[in-house]
Scaffold this active site. Structure first.
Site, PDB file in Angstrom:
ATOM      1  N   HIS A  48      28.182  11.178 -28.695  1.00 11.85           N
ATOM      2  CA  HIS A  48      27.266  11.634 -28.675  1.00 11.85           C
ATOM      3  C   HIS A  48      26.066  11.609 -30.241  1.00 11.85           C
ATOM      4  O   HIS A  48      25.072  12.181 -30.381  1.00 11.85           O
ATOM      5  CB  HIS A  48      26.911  13.582 -28.788  1.00 11.85           C
ATOM      6  CG  HIS A  48      27.859  13.766 -27.616  1.00 11.85           C
ATOM      7  ND1 HIS A  48      29.451  14.043 -28.265  1.00 11.85           N
ATOM      8  CD2 HIS A  48      28.264  14.023 -26.402  1.00 11.85           C
ATOM      9  CE1 HIS A  48      30.650  14.734 -26.942  1.00 11.85           C
ATOM     10  NE2 HIS A  48      29.187  14.828 -26.313  1.00 11.85           N
ATOM     11  N   SER A  50      20.057 -31.810 -17.997  1.00 11.57           N
ATOM     12  CA  SER A  50      20.903 -33.481 -18.411  1.00 11.57           C
ATOM     13  C   SER A  50      21.795 -33.210 -18.290  1.00 11.57           C
ATOM     14  O   SER A  50      22.640 -34.684 -17.692  1.00 11.57           O
ATOM     15  CB  SER A  50      20.227 -33.747 -20.194  1.00 11.57           C
ATOM     16  OG  SER A  50      20.928 -32.215 -20.576  1.00 11.57           O
ATOM     17  N   LYS A  92      37.683  17.592 -21.810  1.00  9.00           N
ATOM     18  CA  LYS A  92      37.111  17.347 -23.614  1.00  9.00           C
ATOM     19  C   LYS A  92      36.958  18.269 -24.773  1.00  9.00           C
ATOM     20  O   LYS A  92      36.461  19.965 -24.894  1.00  9.00           O
ATOM     21  CB  LYS A  92      35.576  16.703 -23.502  1.00  9.00           C
ATOM     22  CG  LYS A  92      35.915  15.032 -22.427  1.00  9.00           C
ATOM     23  CD  LYS A  92      35.256  14.267 -22.645  1.00  9.00           C
ATOM     24  CE  LYS A  92      33.485  15.076 -22.615  1.00  9.00           C
ATOM     25  NZ  LYS A  92      33.016  15.720 -21.290  1.00  9.00           N
ATOM     26  N   MET A 129      12.957 -36.787 -16.573  1.00 10.16           N
ATOM     27  CA  MET A 129      12.976 -38.028 -16.628  1.00 10.16           C
ATOM     28  C   MET A 129      13.047 -39.132 -15.409  1.00 10.16           C
ATOM     29  O   MET A 129      12.815 -40.214 -16.054  1.00 10.16           O
ATOM     30  CB  MET A 129      14.882 -38.110 -17.433  1.00 10.16           C
ATOM     31  CG  MET A 129      15.566 -37.589 -16.059  1.00 10.16           C
ATOM     32  SD  MET A 129      17.216 -36.923 -15.807  1.00 10.16           S
ATOM     33  CE  MET A 129      18.227 -38.325 -16.517  1.00 10.16           C
ATOM     34  N   ASP A 133      14.055 -24.808 -22.381  1.00  9.37           N
ATOM     35  CA  ASP A 133      14.095 -23.307 -22.513  1.00  9.37           C
ATOM     36  C   ASP A 133      15.708 -23.606 -23.861  1.00  9.37           C
ATOM     37  O   ASP A 133      15.985 -23.160 -24.610  1.00  9.37           O
ATOM     38  CB  ASP A 133      15.548 -23.200 -21.859  1.00  9.37           C
ATOM     39  CG  ASP A 133      16.292 -23.816 -21.362  1.00  9.37           C
ATOM     40  OD1 ASP A 133      16.305 -24.937 -22.014  1.00  9.37           O
ATOM     41  OD2 ASP A 133      17.354 -23.500 -20.390  1.00  9.37           O
ATOM     42  N   GLY A 156      13.678 -35.643 -21.860  1.00  9.93           N
ATOM     43  CA  GLY A 156      14.929 -36.879 -20.315  1.00  9.93           C
ATOM     44  C   GLY A 156      14.004 -37.043 -20.657  1.00  9.93           C
ATOM     45  O   GLY A 156      14.674 -38.490 -20.998  1.00  9.93           O
ATOM     46  N   HIS A 177      27.046   9.499 -20.463  1.00 16.56           N
ATOM     47  CA  HIS A 177      28.436   9.294 -20.235  1.00 16.56           C
ATOM     48  C   HIS A 177      29.196   8.109 -19.634  1.00 16.56           C
ATOM     49  O   HIS A 177      29.521   8.372 -19.154  1.00 16.56           O
ATOM     50  CB  HIS A 177      29.378  10.114 -20.682  1.00 16.56           C
ATOM     51  CG  HIS A 177      29.468  11.284 -21.825  1.00 16.56           C
ATOM     52  ND1 HIS A 177      29.377  10.666 -23.266  1.00 16.56           N
ATOM     53  CD2 HIS A 177      29.890  12.606 -22.181  1.00 16.56           C
ATOM     54  CE1 HIS A 177      29.235  11.743 -24.175  1.00 16.56           C
ATOM     55  NE2 HIS A 177      28.876  12.667 -23.288  1.00 16.56           N
TER      56      HIS A 177
HETATM   57  P1  ADP Z   1      17.878 -27.116 -18.203  1.00 13.12           P
HETATM   58  O1  ADP Z   1      17.407 -26.229 -19.895  1.00 13.12           O
HETATM   59  O2  ADP Z   1      16.996 -27.654 -17.170  1.00 13.12           O
HETATM   60  O3  ADP Z   1      19.311 -26.940 -17.716  1.00 13.12           O
HETATM   61  P2  ADP Z   1      17.679 -29.523 -19.686  1.00 13.12           P
HETATM   62  O4  ADP Z   1      17.479 -29.133 -21.458  1.00 13.12           O
HETATM   63  O5  ADP Z   1      19.456 -30.072 -20.228  1.00 13.12           O
HETATM   64  O6  ADP Z   1      17.935 -28.900 -18.909  1.00 13.12           O
HETATM   65  O7  ADP Z   1      17.521 -30.879 -19.521  1.00 13.12           O
HETATM   66  C1  ADP Z   1      16.354 -30.908 -19.855  1.00 13.12           C
HETATM   67  C2  ADP Z   1      15.664 -32.077 -19.278  1.00 13.12           C
HETATM   68  O8  ADP Z   1      16.108 -32.686 -17.890  1.00 13.12           O
HETATM   69  C3  ADP Z   1      14.372 -31.873 -18.907  1.00 13.12           C
HETATM   70  O9  ADP Z   1      13.680 -33.174 -20.098  1.00 13.12           O
HETATM   71  C4  ADP Z   1      14.236 -33.076 -18.141  1.00 13.12           C
HETATM   72  O10 ADP Z   1      13.865 -34.449 -18.749  1.00 13.12           O
HETATM   73  C5  ADP Z   1      15.074 -33.424 -16.742  1.00 13.12           C
HETATM   74  N1  ADP Z   1      15.751 -33.060 -15.930  1.00 13.12           N
HETATM   75  C6  ADP Z   1      14.966 -31.146 -15.347  1.00 13.12           C
HETATM   76  N2  ADP Z   1      14.882 -30.647 -14.332  1.00 13.12           N
HETATM   77  C7  ADP Z   1      15.002 -32.224 -13.131  1.00 13.12           C
HETATM   78  C8  ADP Z   1      15.259 -32.839 -12.047  1.00 13.12           C
HETATM   79  N3  ADP Z   1      14.555 -31.671 -11.254  1.00 13.12           N
HETATM   80  N4  ADP Z   1      14.904 -33.977 -11.861  1.00 13.12           N
HETATM   81  C9  ADP Z   1      15.325 -35.120 -12.791  1.00 13.12           C
HETATM   82  N5  ADP Z   1      15.317 -34.793 -14.266  1.00 13.12           N
HETATM   83  C10 ADP Z   1      15.377 -33.754 -14.732  1.00 13.12           C
HETATM   84 MG    MG Z   2      17.213 -26.813 -21.133  1.00 10.16          MG
END
Ligand code: ADP
Ligand code: MG
Length: 549
Positions: free
Chosen positions: A225, A431, A113, A480, A390, A534, A65
């Site tokens: 429990h 992004s 208790k 990007m 992600d 990106g 607990h």
């Molecule tokens: P995260 O999930 O990494 O926080 P997002 O999914 O919003 O970010 O964005 C991902 C995009 O950001 C990637 O596709 C890439 O183009 C861009 N990005 C990630 N890291 C960098 C960096 N260090 N410099 C420039 N662009 C980046």
């Molecule tokens: Mg992302």
């Protein structure tokens, strides 16, 4: 028709189930230099012993607990606590030993208790020490789920720590044993709790949870429990859930309009603090509708049932005397800081809407085309980030651009500015920040009133510099930058058409790269063959600029 999906048992981090308790106690004592362990007969105690001629408090119960009871040892709360095995009451010798140790000549109060094993062992302990120490006891029985006429009566749950707090403060004030006991009994009588679970707990060493629960159902009135609840129902929203939980408590305490309570929302082990905060908000709102004031708020994980995924609500009717004792200081490590202020009403929380509506005026064709293309590709962008990152890129783009009505209206500068603000304020992730920078630099360049190509060239150049400065990515890192950098180079001695082609080529090149920067860097080789979302969106911006009419 509901199906019972196989529920996997929680895996505990341990050396062996047999040594879980001693290993955990050893770590607890190491982490709390104010608390020591007496191995014979086995109890935790305040290392500094505290003042003489003061009533001492001893509690205890089965382990599992935590942080109750061990975390409630300290000045102003417990002097000693006796841990039993997991979900098993401590034995009478442990309690007797702790009672003898704790006595300062003013007697010892047991806070127990209401479970048969606990009640018996504490009673035997008082019998064992009857010629040496003056004792009294408070039984905590707050669980309305077990309020039947027959049987052992209501179980002791969440109210226990509040009784310990208030009795501890009364003892620290120098009140006599019978007075402290009387206050404790009054608080216990004015406390009621109810608990629900979305998933049962698993006892260490067992391969199955205490009971099986279909994923769309919850257990109402569970014990701490792994006791199954009094009924099983479909899951409902938090507001309805809280209403169903508060109802029987308010009934049992006969709480009426104008009264005030201490409200404890407690996690049973696996509920997240975000959920507890949410439930607490609903409790405040629910009580507010009933005209009951939350005199003191508590929302956290204090009385657990191992890894039970659930929550309990405890209400304690409070008067000024009770609140004064509740507010007194304690050094118990698990007692939270609670400001001595009532919670007047639920607080509505919103994020301010950014002022990013594009202006009236002529259509801004190229940025409309760009935003339209992104809006129509959210799922595709999400999929790219799911495979190479992600999975939140599409969500971030949607947050930034989803709300714009097409066509966008206003000058290039106004619309670029609106998009920049929207990225910075509405979108999260990398992004959100970096596209915010890109559009802010473009807006600034277009504000200088040069021709379209010159503005785009100047804006893209300063954006690239800032993005590289912020993010540290170079060409080839699969970001990007792989689209933006070739576009900037192309603009130096070409037009926007050439720049768009360069950006598109750059974006396509990321298909062959594994990411070195950003979240995509964590998935390594899996990113091969997936275009960087990106870079793709950057190439769409230059394509829209080149195709503007
Ligand atoms: P995260 O999930 O990494 O926080 P997002 O999914 O919003 O970010 O964005 C991902 C995009 O950001 C990637 O596709 C890439 O183009 C861009 N990005 C990630 N890291 C960098 C960096 N260090 N410099 C420039 N662009 C980046
Ligand atoms: Mg992302």
């Amino acid at each position: 028709m509901t199906t019972v999906e196989p529920v996997s048992a929680h895996d505990y981090i341990l050396n062996s189930p047999a040594t879980l308790l001693t290993d955990a106690l050893s770590g607890f004592v190491a982490a709390h230099p104010d608390i020591d362990w007496q191995p014979d007969p086995g109890f935790l105690y305040r290392a500094d012993r505290g003042e003489d001629r003061r009533v001492a408090l001893v509690s205890g119960g089965g382990s599992g607990h935590e942080p109750m009871h061990s975390g409630m040892i300290g000045a102003g709360m417990l002097d000693a606590a006796c841990p039993g095995l997991v979900f098993t009451s401590p034995n009478a010798l442990q309690v007797a030993g702790a009672t003898r140790w704790a006595d300062r000549g003013a007697g010892v109060l047991h806070i127990v208790k209401n479970y048969t094993g606990d009640v018996l062992n504490f009673r035997i302990a008082r019998h064992l020490v009857r010629d040496e120490v003056a004792t009294d006891h408070v039984i905590v029985d707050d669980d309305v789920a077990t309020a039947s006429e027959s049987g052992p009566g209501r179980r002791g749950t969440g109210a226990t720590i509040i009784v310990e707090k208030i009795c501890g403060a009364a003892a620290a004030e120098g009140k006599k044993l019978d007075e402290v006991a009387e206050i404790g009994r009054r608080v216990a009588a004015n406390s009621r709790s109810i608990a629900i679970a979305y998933q049962a707990c698993t006892v260490p060493g067992s391969s199955v949870p205490a009971f099986e629960l279909p994923t769309d159902e919850m257990e109402f009135g569970v014990g701490i429990h792994g006791e199954a609840g009094v009924r099983r129902t479909a899951k409902v929203g938090a507001r309805e859930l809280v209403n169903r939980m508060v109802d029987p408590i308010v009934d049992a305490l006969s709480l009426v309009h104008g009264e005030q309570v201490i409200a404890l929302v407690n996690g049973l082990g696996s509920a997240h603090q975000l959920e507890l905060d949410l439930v607490f908000g609903e409790v405040v709102a629910d009580l507010h509708r009933r005209g009951i004031t939350v005199a003191r708020p508590m929302a956290g994980t204090f009385i657990t049932a191992l890894d039970m995924d659930g929550v309990s609500i405890t209400l304690v009717r409070a008067d000024d005397d009770v609140l004064a004792l509740f507010d007194a200081p304690t050094t118990a490590p698990a007692w939270p800081y609670v400001p001595a202020r009532a919670v007047s009403a639920p607080v509505a929380v919103t994020f301010a809407e950014p002022d990013d509506a594009a202006a009236d005026g002529p259509e801004c064709g190229w940025l409309s085309a760009f935003v339209d293309r992104v809006q129509g590709s959210i799922d595709h962008l999400t999929d790219l980030d799911r495979r190479a990152g992600d999975g939140d890129f599409g969500v971030n783009m949607d947050a930034a651009l989803g709300h714009f009505a097409i066509p966008l209206r206003g000058t290039d500068t106004e619309v670029l500015d609106a998009i920049a603000t929207s990225f910075l304020v509405r979108a999260g992730g990398t992004s959100g920040a970096l596209f915010g920078v890109l559009f802010r630099q473009l807006a600034a360049a277009f504000a200088d009133g040069r021709g379209f190509d010159d503005s785009l060239r100047a804006g893209a150049q300063s954006a690239l510099a800032e993005i590289v400065d912020l993010g540290g990515a170079s060409v080839g890192d699969n970001t990007m930058v792989d689209a933006l950098s070739p576009a900037v180079d192309a603009l130096a001695d070409g037009d926007t058409g050439v720049a768009a082609e360069a950006a598109e080529r750059g974006a396509r090149s990321t298909e062959e790269l594994t990411a070195a920067k950003g979240r995509a860097s964590y998935v390594g080789e899996n990113a091969r063959g997936v275009i960087d979302p990106g870079a793709l969106v950057v190439s769409w911006l230059f394509r829209a600029a080149a195709d503007r009419s």
